[in-house]
Design a protein around this motif. Sequence first.
Motif, PDB file in Angstrom:
ATOM      1  N   ASP A   4       0.829  -1.209   0.000  1.00 51.05           N
ATOM      2  CA  ASP A   4       0.000   0.000   0.000  1.00 51.05           C
ATOM      3  C   ASP A   4       0.859   1.252   0.000  1.00 51.05           C
ATOM      4  OD1 ASP A   4      -2.334  -1.425  -0.064  1.00 51.05           O
ATOM      5  OD2 ASP A   4      -2.609  -1.410   2.111  1.00 51.05           O
ATOM      6  N   ILE A   5       1.952   1.214   0.758  1.00 52.65           N
ATOM      7  CA  ILE A   5       2.855   2.376   0.800  1.00 52.65           C
ATOM      8  C   ILE A   5       3.548   2.540  -0.542  1.00 52.65           C
ATOM      9  CG2 ILE A   5       4.958   3.296   1.838  1.00 52.65           C
ATOM     10  CD1 ILE A   5       4.040   1.995   4.474  1.00 52.65           C
ATOM     11  N   ALA A   6       4.028   1.427  -1.111  1.00 51.42           N
ATOM     12  CA  ALA A   6       4.719   1.502  -2.398  1.00 51.42           C
ATOM     13  C   ALA A   6       3.794   1.999  -3.490  1.00 51.42           C
ATOM     14  CB  ALA A   6       5.299   0.139  -2.769  1.00 51.42           C
ATOM     15  N   ALA A   7       2.525   1.581  -3.452  1.00 53.68           N
ATOM     16  CA  ALA A   7       1.568   1.980  -4.482  1.00 53.68           C
ATOM     17  C   ALA A   7       1.139   3.431  -4.326  1.00 53.68           C
ATOM     18  CB  ALA A   7       0.347   1.070  -4.439  1.00 53.68           C
ATOM     19  N   ALA A   8       1.302   3.992  -3.118  1.00 51.98           N
ATOM     20  CA  ALA A   8       0.861   5.362  -2.866  1.00 51.98           C
ATOM     21  C   ALA A   8       1.724   6.390  -3.580  1.00 51.98           C
ATOM     22  CB  ALA A   8       0.842   5.648  -1.368  1.00 51.98           C
ATOM     23  N   GLN A   9       2.986   6.075  -3.856  1.00 51.45           N
ATOM     24  CA  GLN A   9       3.887   6.987  -4.546  1.00 51.45           C
ATOM     25  C   GLN A   9       3.959   6.618  -6.026  1.00 51.45           C
ATOM     26  OE1 GLN A   9       6.464   9.472  -3.580  1.00 51.45           O
ATOM     27  NE2 GLN A   9       5.047   9.784  -1.893  1.00 51.45           N
ATOM     28  N   HIS A  10       3.872   7.614  -6.878  1.00 46.67           N
ATOM     29  CA  HIS A  10       4.063   7.400  -8.312  1.00 46.67           C
ATOM     30  C   HIS A  10       5.230   8.252  -8.786  1.00 46.67           C
ATOM     31  CE1 HIS A  10       0.075   5.522  -9.907  1.00 46.67           C
ATOM     32  NE2 HIS A  10       0.465   4.965  -8.777  1.00 46.67           N
ATOM     33  N   SER A  11       5.837   7.795  -9.860  1.00 44.32           N
ATOM     34  CA  SER A  11       6.908   8.553 -10.509  1.00 44.32           C
ATOM     35  C   SER A  11       6.332   9.231 -11.740  1.00 44.32           C
ATOM     36  CB  SER A  11       8.050   7.627 -10.933  1.00 44.32           C
ATOM     37  OG  SER A  11       8.647   7.052  -9.804  1.00 44.32           O
ATOM     38  N   TYR A  12       6.560  10.520 -11.839  1.00 45.58           N
ATOM     39  CA  TYR A  12       6.055  11.297 -12.965  1.00 45.58           C
ATOM     40  C   TYR A  12       7.228  11.914 -13.714  1.00 45.58           C
ATOM     41  CZ  TYR A  12       1.678  11.060 -10.346  1.00 45.58           C
ATOM     42  OH  TYR A  12       0.571  10.622  -9.672  1.00 45.58           O
ATOM     43  N   ARG A  13       7.168  11.905 -15.007  1.00 44.95           N
ATOM     44  CA  ARG A  13       8.110  12.646 -15.833  1.00 44.95           C
ATOM     45  C   ARG A  13       7.369  13.878 -16.331  1.00 44.95           C
ATOM     46  NH1 ARG A  13      11.908   8.495 -19.244  1.00 44.95           N
ATOM     47  NH2 ARG A  13      13.019   7.740 -17.402  1.00 44.95           N
ATOM     48  N   VAL A  14       7.948  15.035 -16.022  1.00 43.50           N
ATOM     49  CA  VAL A  14       7.280  16.297 -16.334  1.00 43.50           C
ATOM     50  C   VAL A  14       8.194  17.155 -17.196  1.00 43.50           C
ATOM     51  CG1 VAL A  14       6.108  18.320 -15.396  1.00 43.50           C
ATOM     52  CG2 VAL A  14       6.136  16.184 -14.076  1.00 43.50           C
ATOM     53  N   ILE A  15       7.659  17.641 -18.295  1.00 39.89           N
ATOM     54  CA  ILE A  15       8.371  18.610 -19.129  1.00 39.89           C
ATOM     55  C   ILE A  15       7.683  19.953 -18.928  1.00 39.89           C
ATOM     56  CG2 ILE A  15       9.050  19.302 -21.460  1.00 39.89           C
ATOM     57  CD1 ILE A  15       8.835  16.324 -22.255  1.00 39.89           C
ATOM     58  N   GLU A  69       2.468  11.598  -4.299  1.00 42.46           N
ATOM     59  CA  GLU A  69       1.363  10.710  -3.951  1.00 42.46           C
ATOM     60  C   GLU A  69       0.483  10.476  -5.176  1.00 42.46           C
ATOM     61  OE1 GLU A  69       0.986   9.229  -0.939  1.00 42.46           O
ATOM     62  OE2 GLU A  69       2.879  10.182  -0.427  1.00 42.46           O
ATOM     63  N   ALA A  70       0.165   9.224  -5.426  1.00 41.21           N
ATOM     64  CA  ALA A  70      -0.674   8.882  -6.575  1.00 41.21           C
ATOM     65  C   ALA A  70      -2.035   9.561  -6.480  1.00 41.21           C
ATOM     66  CB  ALA A  70      -0.824   7.373  -6.682  1.00 41.21           C
ATOM     67  N   ALA A  71      -2.544   9.710  -5.262  1.00 41.44           N
ATOM     68  CA  ALA A  71      -3.856  10.335  -5.079  1.00 41.44           C
ATOM     69  C   ALA A  71      -3.862  11.797  -5.517  1.00 41.44           C
ATOM     70  CB  ALA A  71      -4.280  10.235  -3.618  1.00 41.44           C
ATOM     71  N   ASP A  72      -2.696  12.442  -5.472  1.00 43.98           N
ATOM     72  CA  ASP A  72      -2.609  13.846  -5.896  1.00 43.98           C
ATOM     73  C   ASP A  72      -2.626  13.983  -7.409  1.00 43.98           C
ATOM     74  OD1 ASP A  72      -2.521  14.658  -3.263  1.00 43.98           O
ATOM     75  OD2 ASP A  72      -0.330  14.734  -3.202  1.00 43.98           O
ATOM     76  N   GLY A  73      -2.230  12.944  -8.121  1.00 42.46           N
ATOM     77  CA  GLY A  73      -2.336  12.882  -9.564  1.00 42.46           C
ATOM     78  C   GLY A  73      -1.346  13.731 -10.345  1.00 42.46           C
ATOM     79  N   GLU A  74      -1.554  13.704 -11.641  1.00 42.46           N
ATOM     80  CA  GLU A  74      -0.669  14.379 -12.584  1.00 42.46           C
ATOM     81  C   GLU A  74      -0.698  15.894 -12.425  1.00 42.46           C
ATOM     82  OE1 GLU A  74      -1.452  13.012 -16.559  1.00 42.46           O
ATOM     83  OE2 GLU A  74      -1.084  10.925 -16.020  1.00 42.46           O
ATOM     84  N   GLU A  75      -1.849  16.432 -12.069  1.00 45.54           N
ATOM     85  CA  GLU A  75      -1.966  17.885 -11.924  1.00 45.54           C
ATOM     86  C   GLU A  75      -1.010  18.405 -10.855  1.00 45.54           C
ATOM     87  OE1 GLU A  75      -5.356  21.103 -10.702  1.00 45.54           O
ATOM     88  OE2 GLU A  75      -5.957  19.430 -11.989  1.00 45.54           O
ATOM     89  N   MET A  76      -0.901  17.701  -9.738  1.00 43.08           N
ATOM     90  CA  MET A  76       0.002  18.107  -8.662  1.00 43.08           C
ATOM     91  C   MET A  76       1.457  17.970  -9.098  1.00 43.08           C
ATOM     92  SD  MET A  76       0.561  19.366  -5.709  1.00 43.08           S
ATOM     93  CE  MET A  76      -0.927  19.284  -4.770  1.00 43.08           C
ATOM     94  N   ALA A  77       1.782  16.895  -9.786  1.00 39.79           N
ATOM     95  CA  ALA A  77       3.156  16.711 -10.269  1.00 39.79           C
ATOM     96  C   ALA A  77       3.538  17.858 -11.207  1.00 39.79           C
ATOM     97  CB  ALA A  77       3.295  15.367 -10.978  1.00 39.79           C
ATOM     98  N   GLY A  78       2.623  18.263 -12.072  1.00 36.19           N
ATOM     99  CA  GLY A  78       2.876  19.394 -12.967  1.00 36.19           C
ATOM    100  C   GLY A  78       3.080  20.684 -12.200  1.00 36.19           C
ATOM    101  N   ARG A 100       4.120  26.014 -19.073  1.00 35.84           N
ATOM    102  CA  ARG A 100       3.095  24.982 -19.210  1.00 35.84           C
ATOM    103  C   ARG A 100       3.807  23.635 -19.085  1.00 35.84           C
ATOM    104  NH1 ARG A 100       4.944  26.906 -23.562  1.00 35.84           N
ATOM    105  NH2 ARG A 100       5.222  25.796 -25.505  1.00 35.84           N
ATOM    106  N   SER A 101       3.085  22.656 -18.599  1.00 41.36           N
ATOM    107  CA  SER A 101       3.734  21.370 -18.365  1.00 41.36           C
ATOM    108  C   SER A 101       2.971  20.223 -19.014  1.00 41.36           C
ATOM    109  CB  SER A 101       3.902  21.118 -16.865  1.00 41.36           C
ATOM    110  OG  SER A 101       2.658  21.157 -16.210  1.00 41.36           O
ATOM    111  N   THR A 102       3.730  19.184 -19.327  1.00 52.19           N
ATOM    112  CA  THR A 102       3.200  17.931 -19.837  1.00 52.19           C
ATOM    113  C   THR A 102       3.672  16.849 -18.877  1.00 52.19           C
ATOM    114  OG1 THR A 102       3.441  18.743 -22.102  1.00 52.19           O
ATOM    115  CG2 THR A 102       3.132  16.376 -21.824  1.00 52.19           C
ATOM    116  N   VAL A 103       2.745  16.051 -18.379  1.00 51.88           N
ATOM    117  CA  VAL A 103       3.055  15.073 -17.336  1.00 51.88           C
ATOM    118  C   VAL A 103       2.764  13.662 -17.826  1.00 51.88           C
ATOM    119  CG1 VAL A 103       2.572  14.360 -14.964  1.00 51.88           C
ATOM    120  CG2 VAL A 103       2.405  16.786 -15.600  1.00 51.88           C
ATOM    121  N   THR A 104       3.676  12.743 -17.542  1.00 51.15           N
ATOM    122  CA  THR A 104       3.476  11.325 -17.813  1.00 51.15           C
ATOM    123  C   THR A 104       3.641  10.561 -16.513  1.00 51.15           C
ATOM    124  OG1 THR A 104       4.359  11.562 -20.047  1.00 51.15           O
ATOM    125  CG2 THR A 104       4.274   9.337 -19.149  1.00 51.15           C
TER     126      THR A 104
END
Length: 118
Positions: A4-15, A69-78, A100-104
């Motif tokens: 559950d802890i491992a799944a809570a964090q996601h890696s995002y690549r942001v330009i 956090e995965a729950a925060d989603g791509e918008e937060m990573a951007g 402007r950002s693009t998030v994966t």
Amino acid sequence: MDTDIAAAQHSYRVIVRGTFAGLGNEARAALLAEVDAHGLAGMRFTPEGSLTYDRTLKHFSYRYEIHSEAADGEEMAGAIAEDLAERALASQGWGFDRLRSTVTDMDTMKINRKPGRR
């Protein structure tokens, strides 16, 4: 390791892309002196961000690897990456416009593999 802890964090690549604005002569000279270190060969996704631009000094991009956090989603990573880019640019005294950002999300990205030869 708790999955559950491992799944809570996601890696995002942001330009983060933007436009240089109001660069003075000193800023332009400093950027041009380093232009070769900030070309295509320097494109990497890192937590610190890698800056790329060319001799025209018009557009630039930062590439960030953001762990959030995965729950925060791509918008937060951007938003995190754009904030980091703003701080980096401001610390150098470089004016900018239109970020402007693009998030994966690398954890949900589907990889299409080519079928093997038979």
